[in-house]
Motif scaffolding. Sequence first.
Motif, PDB file in Angstrom:
ATOM      1  N   VAL A 126       4.789   8.200  14.213  1.00  0.00           N
ATOM      2  CA  VAL A 126       5.956   9.121  13.335  1.00  0.00           C
ATOM      3  C   VAL A 126       5.723   9.104  12.005  1.00  0.00           C
ATOM      4  CG1 VAL A 126       8.179   9.030  12.925  1.00  0.00           C
ATOM      5  CG2 VAL A 126       7.700   8.720  15.138  1.00  0.00           C
ATOM      6  N   LEU A 127       5.229   8.122  11.221  1.00  0.00           N
ATOM      7  CA  LEU A 127       4.978   8.046   9.962  1.00  0.00           C
ATOM      8  C   LEU A 127       3.764   9.234   9.493  1.00  0.00           C
ATOM      9  CD1 LEU A 127       5.952   6.252   7.601  1.00  0.00           C
ATOM     10  CD2 LEU A 127       3.962   4.898   7.809  1.00  0.00           C
ATOM     11  N   ALA A 128       2.896   9.125  10.493  1.00  0.00           N
ATOM     12  CA  ALA A 128       1.677   9.978  10.234  1.00  0.00           C
ATOM     13  C   ALA A 128       1.949  11.432  10.498  1.00  0.00           C
ATOM     14  CB  ALA A 128       0.366   9.547  10.838  1.00  0.00           C
ATOM     15  N   SER A 129       3.115  11.875  11.346  1.00  0.00           N
ATOM     16  CA  SER A 129       3.097  13.266  11.466  1.00  0.00           C
ATOM     17  C   SER A 129       4.326  13.766  11.137  1.00  0.00           C
ATOM     18  CB  SER A 129       3.041  13.081  13.162  1.00  0.00           C
ATOM     19  OG  SER A 129       3.891  12.373  13.936  1.00  0.00           O
TER      20      SER A 129
ATOM     21  N   LEU B  68       6.232   9.818   4.314  1.00  0.00           N
ATOM     22  CA  LEU B  68       5.585   8.906   3.444  1.00  0.00           C
ATOM     23  C   LEU B  68       3.828   9.170   3.230  1.00  0.00           C
ATOM     24  CD1 LEU B  68       7.074   5.416   4.107  1.00  0.00           C
ATOM     25  CD2 LEU B  68       7.444   6.687   2.018  1.00  0.00           C
ATOM     26  N   LEU B  69       3.359   9.126   2.267  1.00  0.00           N
ATOM     27  CA  LEU B  69       1.855   9.466   2.361  1.00  0.00           C
ATOM     28  C   LEU B  69       1.289   7.932   2.704  1.00  0.00           C
ATOM     29  CD1 LEU B  69       1.356  11.038  -1.355  1.00  0.00           C
ATOM     30  CD2 LEU B  69       1.408  12.110   1.038  1.00  0.00           C
ATOM     31  N   SER B  70       0.368   8.051   3.523  1.00  0.00           N
ATOM     32  CA  SER B  70      -0.403   7.092   3.995  1.00  0.00           C
ATOM     33  C   SER B  70      -1.867   7.131   4.158  1.00  0.00           C
ATOM     34  CB  SER B  70       0.285   6.517   5.449  1.00  0.00           C
ATOM     35  OG  SER B  70       0.308   7.428   6.338  1.00  0.00           O
ATOM     36  N   ASP B  71      -2.433   6.981   5.376  1.00  0.00           N
ATOM     37  CA  ASP B  71      -3.588   7.499   5.828  1.00  0.00           C
ATOM     38  C   ASP B  71      -4.212   8.946   5.163  1.00  0.00           C
ATOM     39  OD1 ASP B  71      -4.426   5.123   6.945  1.00  0.00           O
ATOM     40  OD2 ASP B  71      -3.978   5.706   8.885  1.00  0.00           O
ATOM     41  N   GLU B  72      -5.266   9.121   4.859  1.00  0.00           N
ATOM     42  CA  GLU B  72      -5.862  10.483   4.071  1.00  0.00           C
ATOM     43  C   GLU B  72      -7.283  10.650   4.896  1.00  0.00           C
ATOM     44  OE1 GLU B  72      -6.387  12.600  -0.302  1.00  0.00           O
ATOM     45  OE2 GLU B  72      -5.758  10.230   0.051  1.00  0.00           O
TER      46      GLU B  72
ATOM     47  N   LYS C 290       0.782  -1.316  -0.109  1.00  0.00           N
ATOM     48  CA  LYS C 290      -0.245  -0.103   0.039  1.00  0.00           C
ATOM     49  C   LYS C 290       0.689   1.342  -0.046  1.00  0.00           C
ATOM     50  CE  LYS C 290      -3.470  -0.272   2.710  1.00  0.00           C
ATOM     51  NZ  LYS C 290      -4.582   0.031   1.884  1.00  0.00           N
ATOM     52  N   LEU C 291       1.988   1.016   0.711  1.00  0.00           N
ATOM     53  CA  LEU C 291       2.899   2.359   0.793  1.00  0.00           C
ATOM     54  C   LEU C 291       3.701   2.569  -0.494  1.00  0.00           C
ATOM     55  CD1 LEU C 291       4.487   1.725   4.295  1.00  0.00           C
ATOM     56  CD2 LEU C 291       3.052   3.776   3.568  1.00  0.00           C
ATOM     57  N   TYR C 292       3.896   1.560  -1.282  1.00  0.00           N
ATOM     58  CA  TYR C 292       4.493   1.550  -2.693  1.00  0.00           C
ATOM     59  C   TYR C 292       3.435   2.241  -3.524  1.00  0.00           C
ATOM     60  CZ  TYR C 292       9.209  -0.536  -1.983  1.00  0.00           C
ATOM     61  OH  TYR C 292      10.447  -1.025  -1.728  1.00  0.00           O
ATOM     62  N   ARG C 293       2.257   2.144  -3.380  1.00  0.00           N
ATOM     63  CA  ARG C 293       1.267   2.330  -4.351  1.00  0.00           C
ATOM     64  C   ARG C 293       1.195   3.731  -4.131  1.00  0.00           C
ATOM     65  NH1 ARG C 293      -1.829  -1.885  -6.664  1.00  0.00           N
ATOM     66  NH2 ARG C 293      -1.223  -3.867  -6.041  1.00  0.00           N
ATOM     67  N   ARG C 294       1.143   4.255  -2.809  1.00  0.00           N
ATOM     68  CA  ARG C 294       0.815   5.838  -2.563  1.00  0.00           C
ATOM     69  C   ARG C 294       2.062   6.498  -2.913  1.00  0.00           C
ATOM     70  NH1 ARG C 294      -2.591   8.450   1.268  1.00  0.00           N
ATOM     71  NH2 ARG C 294      -2.507   9.813  -0.706  1.00  0.00           N
TER      72      ARG C 294
END
Length: 241
Positions: free
Chosen positions: A169-172, A182-186, A66-70
């Motif tokens: 950390v990934l989200a903030s 990295l783009l993740s949740d939206e 999912k991370l690679y797709r985004r």
Amino acid sequence: MTRTTLLPLLLPCAALLAACASSPAPHGQVKGAEASSREMGQSDSNRVATLAMRANLDSLYLLMSKLYRRNPVEWKKTATTREEAEKKVRDAIEQRQPWPELQGKRDIAAMTLALAPDFKGDRVAAFIDATADMIIVAHGNKIEFFLVDGLDAQHLYNAARNVEIAAWVLASRRNASGAPLLLSDEIGGDVRNLSFEREFGKIVGRLDLMAEFSTERYRRAGISYVQNLLGGSFLQFLPVR
């Protein structure tokens, strides 16, 4: 159109809705793993730990995809296709090979490097590999468990907290230009995608459950021993002739 003329049209619709309500859409079914001769060397707790580990790795592989797709720019740093990049990371994890861009660092040190704002390599690969390594290290550097293996409950608990921290950390955290690592949740407007958070939550839940299960195992072993003693003395059938 009058109410009388509408009624014949509404009745079939109502019947159709009722049928749908009584027949919910299928949501799949639980599937057990295939039997293996290796299970002969596993206790019930070993088997549970093995299944939980496999589920956690599968969750990480799903997050990687999912991370690679985004973030397609990431897989292009190490491979010619997304599928090739995913295979490289899976092979490194399953074969316990260090990821080259992590400079020989492992578990939490590797996670820190992968989430550093100035990291220039394939961040998706580095993050997934480092997180998998941290979880495996917390399980005594094993992916599969047998009778001679034991688990440290505190290490499993700490691993769950590490995954929570990594997800936050990934989200903030932002890089030098102010963009997300990295783009993740939206969440915004009509878009609401929290699938990353849910998958991280599954990993945390499994780790916490295994931590609690590990602390229970030895206490339950003592209780079972006492139960067997009591059963031997008081729970036997009495002769009737």
